[in-house]
Structure formats: C-alpha cells, structure tokens
Design a protein around this motif. Structure first.
Motif, PDB file in Angstrom:
ATOM      1  N   ALA A  19       9.651  10.870   1.791  1.00 45.34           N
ATOM      2  CA  ALA A  19      10.898  10.126   1.574  1.00 45.34           C
ATOM      3  C   ALA A  19      11.081   9.753   0.113  1.00 45.34           C
ATOM      4  CB  ALA A  19      10.911   8.873   2.450  1.00 45.34           C
ATOM      5  N   GLN A  20      10.021   9.276  -0.513  1.00 45.50           N
ATOM      6  CA  GLN A  20      10.156   8.829  -1.905  1.00 45.50           C
ATOM      7  C   GLN A  20      10.461   9.999  -2.845  1.00 45.50           C
ATOM      8  OE1 GLN A  20      10.288   6.368  -0.450  1.00 45.50           O
ATOM      9  NE2 GLN A  20       8.535   5.011  -0.300  1.00 45.50           N
ATOM     10  N   MET A  21       9.878  11.160  -2.581  1.00 46.30           N
ATOM     11  CA  MET A  21      10.226  12.327  -3.393  1.00 46.30           C
ATOM     12  C   MET A  21      11.716  12.615  -3.269  1.00 46.30           C
ATOM     13  SD  MET A  21       7.167  15.177  -3.196  1.00 46.30           S
ATOM     14  CE  MET A  21       7.198  15.389  -1.405  1.00 46.30           C
ATOM     15  N   ALA A  22      12.210  12.616  -2.043  1.00 45.04           N
ATOM     16  CA  ALA A  22      13.628  12.909  -1.814  1.00 45.04           C
ATOM     17  C   ALA A  22      14.521  11.857  -2.450  1.00 45.04           C
ATOM     18  CB  ALA A  22      13.894  13.009  -0.316  1.00 45.04           C
ATOM     19  N   ILE A  23      14.125  10.592  -2.355  1.00 41.08           N
ATOM     20  CA  ILE A  23      14.928   9.506  -2.924  1.00 41.08           C
ATOM     21  C   ILE A  23      15.034   9.647  -4.441  1.00 41.08           C
ATOM     22  CG2 ILE A  23      14.894   7.020  -3.400  1.00 41.08           C
ATOM     23  CD1 ILE A  23      13.765   6.712  -0.491  1.00 41.08           C
ATOM     24  N   ILE A  24      13.907   9.901  -5.099  1.00 42.58           N
ATOM     25  CA  ILE A  24      13.922  10.055  -6.556  1.00 42.58           C
ATOM     26  C   ILE A  24      14.859  11.192  -6.955  1.00 42.58           C
ATOM     27  CG2 ILE A  24      12.541  10.783  -8.535  1.00 42.58           C
ATOM     28  CD1 ILE A  24      10.198   9.205  -7.295  1.00 42.58           C
ATOM     29  N   VAL A  25      14.751  12.321  -6.258  1.00 45.25           N
ATOM     30  CA  VAL A  25      15.585  13.486  -6.598  1.00 45.25           C
ATOM     31  C   VAL A  25      17.048  13.227  -6.249  1.00 45.25           C
ATOM     32  CG1 VAL A  25      16.017  15.918  -6.080  1.00 45.25           C
ATOM     33  CG2 VAL A  25      13.666  15.100  -6.346  1.00 45.25           C
ATOM     34  N   TYR A  26      17.296  12.679  -5.074  1.00 44.10           N
ATOM     35  CA  TYR A  26      18.669  12.472  -4.602  1.00 44.10           C
ATOM     36  C   TYR A  26      19.449  11.547  -5.532  1.00 44.10           C
ATOM     37  CZ  TYR A  26      22.487  11.520  -1.298  1.00 44.10           C
ATOM     38  OH  TYR A  26      23.730  11.398  -0.703  1.00 44.10           O
ATOM     39  N   PHE A  27      18.802  10.492  -5.994  1.00 45.58           N
ATOM     40  CA  PHE A  27      19.523   9.497  -6.781  1.00 45.58           C
ATOM     41  C   PHE A  27      19.539   9.788  -8.284  1.00 45.58           C
ATOM     42  CE2 PHE A  27      18.966   7.306  -2.810  1.00 45.58           C
ATOM     43  CZ  PHE A  27      20.169   6.627  -2.672  1.00 45.58           C
ATOM     44  N   THR A  28      18.821  10.817  -8.715  1.00 48.85           N
ATOM     45  CA  THR A  28      18.847  11.174 -10.141  1.00 48.85           C
ATOM     46  C   THR A  28      19.388  12.581 -10.364  1.00 48.85           C
ATOM     47  OG1 THR A  28      16.569  12.024 -10.139  1.00 48.85           O
ATOM     48  CG2 THR A  28      16.870   9.683 -10.635  1.00 48.85           C
ATOM     49  N   ARG A  29      19.855  13.214  -9.306  1.00 45.44           N
ATOM     50  CA  ARG A  29      20.222  14.629  -9.391  1.00 45.44           C
ATOM     51  C   ARG A  29      21.355  14.900 -10.377  1.00 45.44           C
ATOM     52  NH1 ARG A  29      22.709  12.398  -5.030  1.00 45.44           N
ATOM     53  NH2 ARG A  29      24.813  13.119  -4.432  1.00 45.44           N
TER      54      ARG A  29
ATOM     55  N   THR B 140       0.849  -1.191   0.000  1.00 46.12           N
ATOM     56  CA  THR B 140       0.000   0.000   0.000  1.00 46.12           C
ATOM     57  C   THR B 140       0.885   1.241   0.000  1.00 46.12           C
ATOM     58  OG1 THR B 140      -1.783  -1.116   1.194  1.00 46.12           O
ATOM     59  CG2 THR B 140      -1.805   1.293   1.207  1.00 46.12           C
ATOM     60  N   ARG B 141       1.605   1.469   1.113  1.00 47.97           N
ATOM     61  CA  ARG B 141       2.385   2.686   1.291  1.00 47.97           C
ATOM     62  C   ARG B 141       3.529   2.831   0.287  1.00 47.97           C
ATOM     63  NH1 ARG B 141      -0.490   1.466   5.270  1.00 47.97           N
ATOM     64  NH2 ARG B 141       0.303  -0.647   5.020  1.00 47.97           N
ATOM     65  N   THR B 142       4.290   1.763   0.080  1.00 43.06           N
ATOM     66  CA  THR B 142       5.453   1.881  -0.812  1.00 43.06           C
ATOM     67  C   THR B 142       5.020   2.153  -2.246  1.00 43.06           C
ATOM     68  OG1 THR B 142       6.703   0.366   0.612  1.00 43.06           O
ATOM     69  CG2 THR B 142       7.560   0.750  -1.600  1.00 43.06           C
ATOM     70  N   ARG B 143       4.031   1.402  -2.711  1.00 45.92           N
ATOM     71  CA  ARG B 143       3.578   1.609  -4.088  1.00 45.92           C
ATOM     72  C   ARG B 143       2.967   2.993  -4.278  1.00 45.92           C
ATOM     73  NH1 ARG B 143      -1.052  -1.581  -7.746  1.00 45.92           N
ATOM     74  NH2 ARG B 143      -1.049  -0.001  -9.395  1.00 45.92           N
ATOM     75  N   VAL B 144       2.008   3.338  -3.436  1.00 39.75           N
ATOM     76  CA  VAL B 144       1.290   4.609  -3.614  1.00 39.75           C
ATOM     77  C   VAL B 144       2.248   5.790  -3.466  1.00 39.75           C
ATOM     78  CG1 VAL B 144      -0.517   6.105  -2.685  1.00 39.75           C
ATOM     79  CG2 VAL B 144      -0.924   3.644  -2.900  1.00 39.75           C
ATOM     80  N   SER B 145       3.150   5.712  -2.496  1.00 41.02           N
ATOM     81  CA  SER B 145       4.051   6.842  -2.252  1.00 41.02           C
ATOM     82  C   SER B 145       5.010   7.065  -3.413  1.00 41.02           C
ATOM     83  CB  SER B 145       4.821   6.651  -0.946  1.00 41.02           C
ATOM     84  OG  SER B 145       5.568   5.450  -0.950  1.00 41.02           O
ATOM     85  N   PHE B 146       5.536   5.988  -4.026  1.00 36.77           N
ATOM     86  CA  PHE B 146       6.425   6.168  -5.168  1.00 36.77           C
ATOM     87  C   PHE B 146       5.665   6.673  -6.396  1.00 36.77           C
ATOM     88  CE2 PHE B 146       9.995   3.771  -3.222  1.00 36.77           C
ATOM     89  CZ  PHE B 146      11.022   4.613  -3.625  1.00 36.77           C
ATOM     90  N   GLU B 147       4.467   6.157  -6.634  1.00 39.27           N
ATOM     91  CA  GLU B 147       3.684   6.639  -7.773  1.00 39.27           C
ATOM     92  C   GLU B 147       3.322   8.108  -7.596  1.00 39.27           C
ATOM     93  OE1 GLU B 147       0.489   4.404  -9.358  1.00 39.27           O
ATOM     94  OE2 GLU B 147       1.456   2.455  -9.093  1.00 39.27           O
ATOM     95  N   ALA B 148       2.886   8.465  -6.399  1.00 39.29           N
ATOM     96  CA  ALA B 148       2.514   9.863  -6.140  1.00 39.29           C
ATOM     97  C   ALA B 148       3.738  10.765  -6.203  1.00 39.29           C
ATOM     98  CB  ALA B 148       1.843   9.977  -4.774  1.00 39.29           C
ATOM     99  N   ALA B 149       4.865  10.295  -5.684  1.00 37.57           N
ATOM    100  CA  ALA B 149       6.091  11.103  -5.694  1.00 37.57           C
ATOM    101  C   ALA B 149       6.538  11.414  -7.117  1.00 37.57           C
ATOM    102  CB  ALA B 149       7.200  10.378  -4.939  1.00 37.57           C
ATOM    103  N   ALA B 150       6.537  10.395  -7.978  1.00 39.50           N
ATOM    104  CA  ALA B 150       6.941  10.612  -9.368  1.00 39.50           C
ATOM    105  C   ALA B 150       6.033  11.637 -10.040  1.00 39.50           C
ATOM    106  CB  ALA B 150       6.914   9.290 -10.129  1.00 39.50           C
ATOM    107  N   THR B 151       4.724  11.536  -9.800  1.00 36.28           N
ATOM    108  CA  THR B 151       3.759  12.467 -10.398  1.00 36.28           C
ATOM    109  C   THR B 151       3.984  13.885  -9.898  1.00 36.28           C
ATOM    110  OG1 THR B 151       2.116  10.701 -10.594  1.00 36.28           O
ATOM    111  CG2 THR B 151       1.310  12.975 -10.693  1.00 36.28           C
ATOM    112  N   LEU B 152       4.142  14.040  -8.584  1.00 36.42           N
ATOM    113  CA  LEU B 152       4.330  15.366  -8.007  1.00 36.42           C
ATOM    114  C   LEU B 152       5.596  16.038  -8.516  1.00 36.42           C
ATOM    115  CD1 LEU B 152       3.263  14.602  -4.337  1.00 36.42           C
ATOM    116  CD2 LEU B 152       2.096  16.163  -5.897  1.00 36.42           C
ATOM    117  N   LEU B 153       6.605  15.244  -8.859  1.00 36.95           N
ATOM    118  CA  LEU B 153       7.875  15.781  -9.353  1.00 36.95           C
ATOM    119  C   LEU B 153       7.871  15.971 -10.868  1.00 36.95           C
ATOM    120  CD1 LEU B 153      10.211  13.593  -7.127  1.00 36.95           C
ATOM    121  CD2 LEU B 153      10.009  16.088  -6.980  1.00 36.95           C
ATOM    122  N   GLY B 154       6.708  15.741 -11.495  1.00 32.82           N
ATOM    123  CA  GLY B 154       6.576  15.969 -12.922  1.00 32.82           C
ATOM    124  C   GLY B 154       6.843  14.761 -13.786  1.00 32.82           C
ATOM    125  N   GLY B 155       7.024  13.575 -13.150  1.00 35.80           N
ATOM    126  CA  GLY B 155       7.323  12.361 -13.893  1.00 35.80           C
ATOM    127  C   GLY B 155       6.177  11.373 -13.870  1.00 35.80           C
TER     128      GLY B 155
END
Length: 348
Positions: free
Chosen positions: A313-323, A67-82
């Motif tokens: 956390a997922q927003m930060a992870i996506i940005v941190y590892f692709t910066r 629930t949390r891991t899937r939804v949070s990563f999908e939402a994080a990617a969307t919020l960051l424009g991806g």
C-alpha cells in the motif's frame, strides 16, 4: 541571484492531493490504487521495482509509536529509489517552538511527501493547509486510511472463487476505533457490507453513521451495528483490533470486562462465520484478549499477508500521490549539470 525553488513548492495546485481518509476517494480511484498495488507487488516479487521515487524523500512525522506504518513507509521509499526521514516529537518542534503550519512549509521545501502519525486529526488537517506536497495520514485519532488500502487489497487477494469485493460482508469485532470507523466508511464507499459487533456502549456514533448512510445510497452497500455475535454467520470477513489503546489504559479493566469473552475472536467464533470466511487483524494482536493465538494462526487467517500489504500500500501511495511531478531528467540535462559542476570543481 534568486534561483527558483527546486522543491515541489512550485507544483500546479490543481494536481496536489492529500490522503486524510479513504472516504474522500471514489470507487474508481480506489480501484486505480488497488491495480497499482498489484503491479508493484508483482514487480517486488521479481525484484524489479521501477525507481519511481528516485532521489526523492518522504518526511515522516510520528507523534506516536509505530511498527507497520513506519517500517512500511521507510521500506517503500527505499524500494522505489528514494529515502525516508523519521521525525519523532523529540526531533522537531511541531506545535511547540514552531507552528504546525511553518513545519509543513519547511518540510515541503525539503521533502516530496509528508507522512504524519499524529495524536489528533486537527494537527494533520493543519499540515495539509500549509503543505505544498502531499500529506498522508499515517493514523490519527479519527482515521487510518493507509491501513484501509492494505485491508481492501488483502480481501481482494483472498476472495473466494467467483466472488467480487462487493460480495463480501465484513464483521468488525469490538469498539469504535479509528480502524473500525475507517472500515465502516471505506467499505460502504466501495460497496462492501459492514457490521460492527460489540457491546452497545461502544457502538459507532451517529455522525459516522450519517456518512455511511450517504455512501450506501451511492454504492448499494448496507451496514449494521449490533450486539448479537450470531450475526457473524452472515460475514465473510472477521476483523479484530485491540479492545483498548494506549490512551485508554485507565479503562482497560472496564473494557475487557465488557468485551470478554463474547466478542473475542476464537477458533469457535470463526467456525460460526460464513463458509470460507477470512480473518484479518490490523496488529499488534493482544493474545487472549481480543483474539486467541489459535485463531490468529488458523488457516483462515490472512493477518500477516495483511501486514505485508502495508508495504504494498505504501509503495502505491507514494507513487499515486507524486505521479504528476516525479519525473527523471533527460540524459542531456544530467550531463549539462554534471559538466558545469565538474568544471567548477577543477578550478578549486
């Protein structure tokens, strides 16, 4: 005419990092992630998140439910424009008709990050060996690093007046789960004291304690593995998790008999914790098993703040590892390609 790969396969390898466990990062690196989380959470509060992942994609391999891991990563990617693509074991040929290594190579050419929730750590490790984009461990049978980042951030948000993270002592009530193991190593790496409180049969294995010993030598933290529930009086954070997981259903009755009622998080147990103690739970919570609803809903509970911080956390992870390689093209480059394509389309 061979056109150079437009994917992240041409990354400079020295900048490519994966996230298998929080134990591989320094305290300073964890602090950087926490600060990035703060900035992104504040931006979300103002509905002003920069599109730091614009036109990019997260490929999400999920062998197990979430629930949390899937939804949070999908939402994080969307919020960051991806964008995020969910891939269950029914959708791809991971390790069956196609090797894990080939799956990693193919996804690396189509996606910019790979998130993997696998049924064993070996699968995740194999993905990192062949992937040319960051691989993020979304939970395996050994570690749960993305949960840890949300946990530490939540503790930081709810610190008692005048306290630092390194002033905390975390009590994990229960079994040596992937969350318990990850907490032991993350806390001792950062400098936070840790206790596992539960029946001796379910105590931490020696190999993990050896890693924690090394962390403590560097950070100054200490840990304790004990059966004594009175030790909760020394703890400023009480942490709950299920006493059994999906792979342990056949052990359910034995496990519940071992843990209940002594190690159940109740209002009464929270009253015995250190003054101002907070309650965390990685969720889902099994009411009247490892925690009571009364405790979960108490004023000291920050479990749902903790859950929301999975998104942070997922927003930060996506940005941190692709910066290093997610960069917007210039206006001139965009116009150049648009003009060429438009000119071709007009001839059709």
């Amino acid at each position: 005419m061979k056109i150079p790969s437009s994917s992240a396969t041409d990354l400079n390898k020295k900048d490519l990092r994966h996230m298998l466990t929080m134990n591989e990062f320094t305290k300073d690196e964890i602090d950087d992630m926490l600060e990035l989380m703060t900035l992104l959470k504040n931006a979300r509060k103002d509905n002003a998140i920069p599109e730091l992942f614009k036109n990019k994609t997260v490929g999400m391999i999920f062998e197990a439910g979430s629930t949390r891991t899937r939804v949070s990563f999908e939402a994080a990617a969307t919020l960051l424009g991806g964008h995020a693509i969910f891939l269950s074991k029914r959708d791809i040929h991971l390790g069956a008709k196609e090797t894990i290594e080939d799956t990693a190579r193919v996804l690396s050419r189509m996606c910019d990050v790979i998130v993997a929730r696998t049924n064993d750590g070996e699968t995740t490790q194999k993905l990192t060996e062949s992937a040319t984009v960051p691989v993020i461990n979304g939970l395996d049978t050994v570690y749960h690093p993305t949960q840890m980042l949300a946990d530490i951030f939540t503790m930081q948000e709810h610190l008692p007046e005048g306290k630092e993270l390194t002033d905390l002592t975390v009590a994990f009530m229960g079994d040596e789960t992937d969350v318990c193991r990850s907490l032991l190593l993350t806390c001792t790496k950062y400098g936070i004291n840790f206790k596992q409180i539960g029946p001796k049969k379910y105590h931490m294995e020696e190999k993990w304690l050896q890693l924690a010993d090394k962390n403590c030598q560097e950070s100054g933290a200490h840990y304790e593995i004990t059966e004594d529930t009175k030790k909760v009086s020394e703890c400023t954070v009480v942490y709950g998790d299920s006493f059994y997981w999906t792979t342990q259903v056949d052990e359910k009755e034995e496990r519940l008999a071992a843990f209940m009622p002594d190690y159940v998080i109740t209002k009464e147990l929270m009253e015995k914790a250190a003054p101002g103690a907070m309650l965390l739970h990685c969720l889902p919570a099994n009411d009247k098993e490892e925690i009571t609803r009364e405790a979960l809903e108490g004023d000291y509970s920050v479990a749902f703040d903790q859950s929301e911080n999975r998104l942070t956390a997922q927003m930060a992870i996506i940005v941190y590892f692709t910066r290093h390689y997610v960069k917007d093209p210039s206006k001139e480059v965009r116009e150049q390609h648009q003009n060429k394509i438009n000119a071709f389309l007009e001839k059709l």
